[in-house]
Motif scaffolding. Structure first.
Motif, short mmCIF file in Angstrom:
data_model
loop_
_atom_site.label_atom_id
_atom_site.label_comp_id
_atom_site.label_asym_id
_atom_site.label_seq_id
_atom_site.Cartn_x
_atom_site.Cartn_y
_atom_site.Cartn_z
N ASP A 194 -7.64 -2.30 4.85
CA ASP A 194 -8.84 -2.54 4.05
C ASP A 194 -8.48 -2.86 2.60
OD1 ASP A 194 -11.71 -2.56 3.63
OD2 ASP A 194 -11.41 -0.71 2.52
N THR B 81 -9.78 -0.46 -0.11
CA THR B 81 -9.00 0.77 -0.23
C THR B 81 -7.79 0.55 -1.14
OG1 THR B 81 -9.66 1.44 2.00
CG2 THR B 81 -7.74 2.54 1.05
N SER C 92 -9.04 0.45 -4.74
CA SER C 92 -9.40 1.77 -5.22
C SER C 92 -8.17 2.65 -5.46
CB SER C 92 -10.34 2.45 -4.22
OG SER C 92 -10.64 3.77 -4.62
N LYS C 93 -7.19 2.55 -4.58
CA LYS C 93 -6.01 3.41 -4.66
C LYS C 93 -5.23 3.17 -5.95
CE LYS C 93 -3.98 4.28 -0.85
NZ LYS C 93 -4.22 5.76 -0.78
#
Length: 253
Positions: A217, A220, A223-224
């Motif tokens: 994804d 993800t 965001s990480k």
């Protein structure tokens, strides 16, 4: 400016062949005079406007006017000792029509080269204003720079250091002049985002010693490592630019 343009129009009109003048003259007046323009919206026409310059759309006279304007620019440059580099001067017709008026222009008796795209201040402007050529160019250039960064920074273990290198050498290329060339088509947006996805996968490998699986994804990954999509950053840049340009002049210090 309006009076100067009118004088130029009159001089050009008088210099035209008599047959042209006869076809363009009604009751002793040029068709350049007493013209009306208007804008329609939802079948409504608020009012007419009398233009003080220019020629009717579709006329070949605008091409003749442009050549005379070019000559005036050359004269001004010579007078002010600012020679023109004619080899860097080109002609581009910005239109999406298949058939359009295509005339030759010259500077100092040297014909200008007609092309479909021209590079100005690092941005490639194509004749249809799609910026396909420019996006393809900066994508290729950014991928080469990203490959260089990955090869030379494999020994770096600090994520923040790698991010700063990416911001300086890669993202700066992808976002250069984004106010002008904001991509509209999905394929253009995806081509730019692909460069950042490759870097995010490299960050993932640096952090966890393994590359993310195919189809991982993308949100993800963003965001990480506290990233935003390039599209979102372009949107925010546009908002900031609109906010800055809408401020009253007396409030700007």
């Amino acid at each position: 400016m309006g009076s100067w343009t009118k004088d130029l129009q009159q001089q050009i009109f008088l210099a035209l062949p008599s047959t042209w003048q006869m076809c363009s003259t009604i009751k002793g007046k040029s068709y350049l005079s007493n013209r009306k323009q208007y804008v329609t919206y939802n079948d409504s026409k608020p009012y007419d406007v009398t233009p003080c310059s220019g020629v009717p759309q579709g006329s070949n006279l605008d091409c003749i006017l442009l050549q005379n304007v070019l000559q005036k620019i050359v004269t001004w440059c010579v007078k002010n000792k600012l020679p023109l580099n004619i080899t860097k001067c080109h002609v581009v017709s910005y239109t999406r029509k298949k058939e359009y008026c295509s005339l030759d222009y010259s500077i100092c008796n040297a014909s200008l080269i007609r092309c479909n795209a021209v590079k100005d201040l690092g941005v490639i402007f194509d004749s249809s204003f799609t910026f396909d050529d420019h996006i393809a160019h900066i994508t290729t250039s950014s991928l080469k720079m990203l490959g260089f960064v990955i090869r030379k920074c494999k020994v770096f273990g600090d994520i923040e250091t790698l991010k700063q290198v990416y911001y300086s050498y890669v993202r700066s290329k992808l976002e250069y002049c984004c106010i002008v060339l904001t991509p509209y088509y999905y394929c253009q947006k995806n081509a730019l985002e692909r460069v950042q996805r490759i870097f995010l996968k490299f960050l993932y490998f640096t952090a966890f010693s393994i590359y993310p699986q195919r189809g991982f994804d993308h949100a993800t990954l963003l965001s990480k490592f506290d990233f935003k999509t390039l599209e979102f950053r372009r949107f925010m840049t546009h908002c900031e630019n609109m906010k800055a340009t809408s401020r009253p002049m007396d409030s700007i210090t």
